[in-house]
Write a protein that holds these residues in place. Structure first.
Motif, PDB file in Angstrom:
ATOM      1  N   GLY A 278      81.811 -22.292 -58.205  1.00 56.98           N
ATOM      2  CA  GLY A 278      80.554 -22.236 -57.489  1.00 56.98           C
ATOM      3  C   GLY A 278      79.997 -21.236 -56.846  1.00 56.98           C
ATOM      4  N   GLN A 279      80.389 -20.099 -57.163  1.00 57.70           N
ATOM      5  CA  GLN A 279      79.902 -18.761 -56.981  1.00 57.70           C
ATOM      6  C   GLN A 279      78.668 -18.606 -57.909  1.00 57.70           C
ATOM      7  OE1 GLN A 279      82.867 -15.777 -55.186  1.00 57.70           O
ATOM      8  NE2 GLN A 279      83.539 -16.611 -57.254  1.00 57.70           N
ATOM      9  N   VAL A 280      78.729 -19.320 -58.984  1.00 58.48           N
ATOM     10  CA  VAL A 280      77.696 -18.799 -60.134  1.00 58.48           C
ATOM     11  C   VAL A 280      76.974 -20.169 -60.498  1.00 58.48           C
ATOM     12  CG1 VAL A 280      78.862 -16.889 -60.954  1.00 58.48           C
ATOM     13  CG2 VAL A 280      79.545 -18.866 -61.810  1.00 58.48           C
ATOM     14  N   SER A 281      77.344 -21.247 -59.932  1.00 59.86           N
ATOM     15  CA  SER A 281      76.478 -22.450 -60.115  1.00 59.86           C
ATOM     16  C   SER A 281      74.995 -22.486 -59.559  1.00 59.86           C
ATOM     17  CB  SER A 281      77.426 -23.650 -59.865  1.00 59.86           C
ATOM     18  OG  SER A 281      78.399 -23.798 -60.279  1.00 59.86           O
ATOM     19  N   ASP A 282      74.146 -22.989 -60.083  1.00 55.23           N
ATOM     20  CA  ASP A 282      72.894 -22.782 -59.656  1.00 55.23           C
ATOM     21  C   ASP A 282      72.561 -24.309 -58.705  1.00 55.23           C
ATOM     22  OD1 ASP A 282      70.279 -21.667 -59.294  1.00 55.23           O
ATOM     23  OD2 ASP A 282      69.394 -22.232 -61.062  1.00 55.23           O
ATOM     24  N   LEU A 283      71.669 -23.813 -57.714  1.00 56.31           N
ATOM     25  CA  LEU A 283      71.414 -24.976 -56.688  1.00 56.31           C
ATOM     26  C   LEU A 283      69.732 -25.461 -57.536  1.00 56.31           C
ATOM     27  CD1 LEU A 283      71.742 -23.627 -53.361  1.00 56.31           C
ATOM     28  CD2 LEU A 283      72.512 -25.925 -54.204  1.00 56.31           C
ATOM     29  N   PRO A 284      69.584 -26.644 -57.462  1.00 60.34           N
ATOM     30  CA  PRO A 284      68.113 -27.231 -58.144  1.00 60.34           C
ATOM     31  C   PRO A 284      67.247 -26.685 -56.722  1.00 60.34           C
ATOM     32  CG  PRO A 284      69.505 -28.880 -57.080  1.00 60.34           C
ATOM     33  CD  PRO A 284      70.494 -27.754 -56.994  1.00 60.34           C
ATOM     34  N   ARG A 285      65.923 -26.342 -57.599  1.00 57.19           N
ATOM     35  CA  ARG A 285      64.967 -26.051 -56.606  1.00 57.19           C
ATOM     36  C   ARG A 285      64.628 -27.053 -55.486  1.00 57.19           C
ATOM     37  NH1 ARG A 285      60.649 -22.821 -57.928  1.00 57.19           N
ATOM     38  NH2 ARG A 285      61.284 -22.686 -60.203  1.00 57.19           N
ATOM     39  N   GLY A 286      64.683 -26.494 -54.385  1.00 55.80           N
ATOM     40  CA  GLY A 286      64.193 -27.493 -53.290  1.00 55.80           C
ATOM     41  C   GLY A 286      65.457 -27.949 -52.579  1.00 55.80           C
ATOM     42  N   ALA A 287      66.662 -27.863 -53.075  1.00 63.61           N
ATOM     43  CA  ALA A 287      67.909 -28.052 -52.425  1.00 63.61           C
ATOM     44  C   ALA A 287      68.173 -27.488 -51.079  1.00 63.61           C
ATOM     45  CB  ALA A 287      68.884 -27.970 -53.369  1.00 63.61           C
ATOM     46  N   ASP A 288      68.623 -27.720 -50.104  1.00 64.96           N
ATOM     47  CA  ASP A 288      68.956 -27.145 -48.909  1.00 64.96           C
ATOM     48  C   ASP A 288      70.329 -26.759 -48.733  1.00 64.96           C
ATOM     49  OD1 ASP A 288      69.302 -26.461 -46.218  1.00 64.96           O
ATOM     50  OD2 ASP A 288      68.776 -28.113 -45.009  1.00 64.96           O
ATOM     51  N   PRO A 289      70.548 -25.366 -48.782  1.00 62.78           N
ATOM     52  CA  PRO A 289      71.885 -24.974 -48.897  1.00 62.78           C
ATOM     53  C   PRO A 289      72.723 -24.679 -47.761  1.00 62.78           C
ATOM     54  CG  PRO A 289      70.344 -23.167 -48.867  1.00 62.78           C
ATOM     55  CD  PRO A 289      69.645 -24.222 -48.646  1.00 62.78           C
ATOM     56  N   ALA A 290      72.081 -25.319 -46.391  1.00 64.64           N
ATOM     57  CA  ALA A 290      72.719 -24.949 -45.476  1.00 64.64           C
ATOM     58  C   ALA A 290      74.084 -25.545 -45.066  1.00 64.64           C
ATOM     59  CB  ALA A 290      71.688 -25.636 -44.105  1.00 64.64           C
ATOM     60  N   SER A 291      74.188 -26.983 -45.528  1.00 63.36           N
ATOM     61  CA  SER A 291      75.579 -27.228 -45.278  1.00 63.36           C
ATOM     62  C   SER A 291      76.701 -26.648 -46.180  1.00 63.36           C
ATOM     63  CB  SER A 291      75.592 -28.706 -45.816  1.00 63.36           C
ATOM     64  OG  SER A 291      75.374 -29.016 -47.199  1.00 63.36           O
ATOM     65  N   LEU A 292      76.236 -26.242 -47.395  1.00 64.71           N
ATOM     66  CA  LEU A 292      77.176 -25.285 -48.353  1.00 64.71           C
ATOM     67  C   LEU A 292      77.513 -24.009 -47.676  1.00 64.71           C
ATOM     68  CD1 LEU A 292      78.359 -24.753 -50.993  1.00 64.71           C
ATOM     69  CD2 LEU A 292      76.245 -23.960 -52.004  1.00 64.71           C
ATOM     70  N   LEU A 293      76.567 -23.421 -47.352  1.00 66.16           N
ATOM     71  CA  LEU A 293      76.706 -21.834 -46.709  1.00 66.16           C
ATOM     72  C   LEU A 293      77.305 -21.913 -45.512  1.00 66.16           C
ATOM     73  CD1 LEU A 293      73.129 -20.542 -47.746  1.00 66.16           C
ATOM     74  CD2 LEU A 293      75.212 -19.755 -48.748  1.00 66.16           C
ATOM     75  N   ALA A 294      77.192 -23.018 -44.963  1.00 61.86           N
ATOM     76  CA  ALA A 294      78.059 -23.109 -43.413  1.00 61.86           C
ATOM     77  C   ALA A 294      79.333 -23.376 -43.975  1.00 61.86           C
ATOM     78  CB  ALA A 294      77.512 -24.425 -42.553  1.00 61.86           C
ATOM     79  N   ALA A 295      79.713 -24.120 -44.703  1.00 60.48           N
ATOM     80  CA  ALA A 295      81.201 -24.177 -45.065  1.00 60.48           C
ATOM     81  C   ALA A 295      81.822 -22.778 -45.535  1.00 60.48           C
ATOM     82  CB  ALA A 295      81.385 -25.303 -46.176  1.00 60.48           C
ATOM     83  N   LEU A 296      80.997 -22.242 -46.301  1.00 61.90           N
ATOM     84  CA  LEU A 296      81.420 -20.897 -46.896  1.00 61.90           C
ATOM     85  C   LEU A 296      81.606 -19.972 -45.587  1.00 61.90           C
ATOM     86  CD1 LEU A 296      79.243 -20.359 -49.835  1.00 61.90           C
ATOM     87  CD2 LEU A 296      81.470 -21.119 -49.911  1.00 61.90           C
ATOM     88  N   ILE A 297      80.776 -19.495 -44.677  1.00 58.24           N
ATOM     89  CA  ILE A 297      80.997 -18.804 -43.972  1.00 58.24           C
ATOM     90  C   ILE A 297      81.797 -18.969 -42.838  1.00 58.24           C
ATOM     91  CG2 ILE A 297      78.808 -17.698 -44.542  1.00 58.24           C
ATOM     92  CD1 ILE A 297      77.693 -18.875 -41.948  1.00 58.24           C
ATOM     93  N   THR A 298      82.401 -20.216 -42.842  1.00 55.37           N
ATOM     94  CA  THR A 298      83.219 -20.483 -41.682  1.00 55.37           C
ATOM     95  C   THR A 298      84.510 -20.991 -41.997  1.00 55.37           C
ATOM     96  OG1 THR A 298      82.509 -22.798 -41.657  1.00 55.37           O
ATOM     97  CG2 THR A 298      81.413 -21.592 -40.036  1.00 55.37           C
ATOM     98  N   CYS A 299      84.903 -20.728 -43.271  1.00 49.68           N
ATOM     99  CA  CYS A 299      86.218 -21.208 -43.886  1.00 49.68           C
ATOM    100  C   CYS A 299      87.498 -20.035 -43.594  1.00 49.68           C
ATOM    101  CB  CYS A 299      86.134 -21.559 -45.278  1.00 49.68           C
ATOM    102  SG  CYS A 299      85.781 -20.138 -46.224  1.00 49.68           S
TER     103      CYS A 299
END
Length: 299
Positions: A278-299
């Motif tokens: 997941g660290q080097v997988s690309d997000l598609p243009r326009g995708a909202d990364p908030a839920s992903l980043l929230a999971a990463l910084i709170t685990c």
């Protein structure tokens, strides 16, 4: 904020800024209360891991990387250089390789993904005999695709990706040799042959894939595949059935992974097209990364 930091690549022309491709993720992570730091991706690929992490503050303790792909050996060097600064990557080098390279994840996902076999890289295209033997392990006939341990060249589909018939050894060798030639020094690991499966298309000739982002075995975000155009207004991203995939992700045992899923056109079954770190997988243009980043910084 006491959670893990997010390490992102710096802009090669302005090293004190985040690479523009990841600038939105950096901003969202900080808005969520996370800590970000910069890694010099070019220095890392050049073999200067210590220089690559010189902007990472000492004592961050734990971090995730979110950036461009790096070879497995370079990732291990990155992990060691960060450890020297008191920071531990939460994806270990072993886990990175397991999720990033097909031979690392294939056994776990076998049966849920197209049948595959691989030939470790030996500095050039495999011989006719080796390719014929590999084709035999896939049943000896039928269509297939070629890739390396990490990537294909699907944008050169007829030239360096699609093999119409495995039994045609001359054509098989021609496509594989061209793939190896085009990959050049970027060839990762070796040559992989995968049985071709037709996937359902939506609104065009190309199959539609969904990318599922997993953190500690739970799906935290579903997006389109970055190579698939954003869904038209009013049409959501395809919602794949994860019933059979969830236990496989758990069995793989990697904390942060992606699975690319597509629905087979003949029977409608969801299939795992690729697994990735997941660290080097690309997000598609326009995708909202908030839920992903929230999971990463709170685990």
């Amino acid at each position: 904020m006491n959670g893990p930091a997010i390490l992102l690549p710096c802009d090669p022309l302005a090293p004190h800024r985040t690479d523009g491709h990841f600038a939105d993720e950096a901003s969202v992570a900080r808005d969520l209360g996370g800590v970000t730091a910069l890694v010099d991706h070019d220095a890392l690929l050049a073999g200067d891991a210590a220089g690559a992490v010189r902007r990472v503050p000492r004592g961050l303790r734990a971090a995730w990387y979110r950036g461009w792909m790096v070879p497995s050996a370079a990732y291990a060097e990155l992990a060691r250089a960060l450890e020297d600064r008191g920071c531990t990557l939460l994806t270990t080098p072993g886990s990175y390789t397991a999720a990033h390279e097909l031979p690392g994840w294939y056994e776990v996902f076998e049966g849920a993904t197209p049948p595959s076999c691989w030939l470790p890289g030996v500095g050039g295209a495999p011989s006719y005999a080796d390719l014929a033997a590999a084709a035999g392990r896939l049943g000896g006939s039928g269509p297939a695709v070629v890739k390396d341990y990490v990537k294909s060249r699907k944008h050169e589909w007829g030239e360096a990706c699609f093999i119409p018939e495995l039994a045609d050894t001359a054509a098989l060798h021609r496509v594989v040799a061209r793939f190896v030639e085009l990959q050049g020094e970027d060839l990762a690991g070796g040559v992989v042959l995968r049985a071709f499966e037709p996937y359902a298309a939506s609104g065009g000739a190309r199959s539609e894939e969904s990318r599922v982002w997993w953190v500690d075995g739970e799906p935290v975000l579903v997006t389109a595949h970055p190579d698939w155009p954003s869904p038209p207004a009013g049409r959501p991203v395809a919602d794949p059935d994860l019933t059979g995939v969830r236990p496989l992700v758990h069995a793989l045992g990697c904390r942060f992974v992606t699975t690319d899923l597509a629905r087979r056109s003949d029977d409608g079954r969801w299939r795992v097209v690729e697994v990735g770190d997941g660290q080097v997988s690309d997000l598609p243009r326009g995708a909202d990364p908030a839920s992903l980043l929230a999971a990463l910084i709170t685990c």
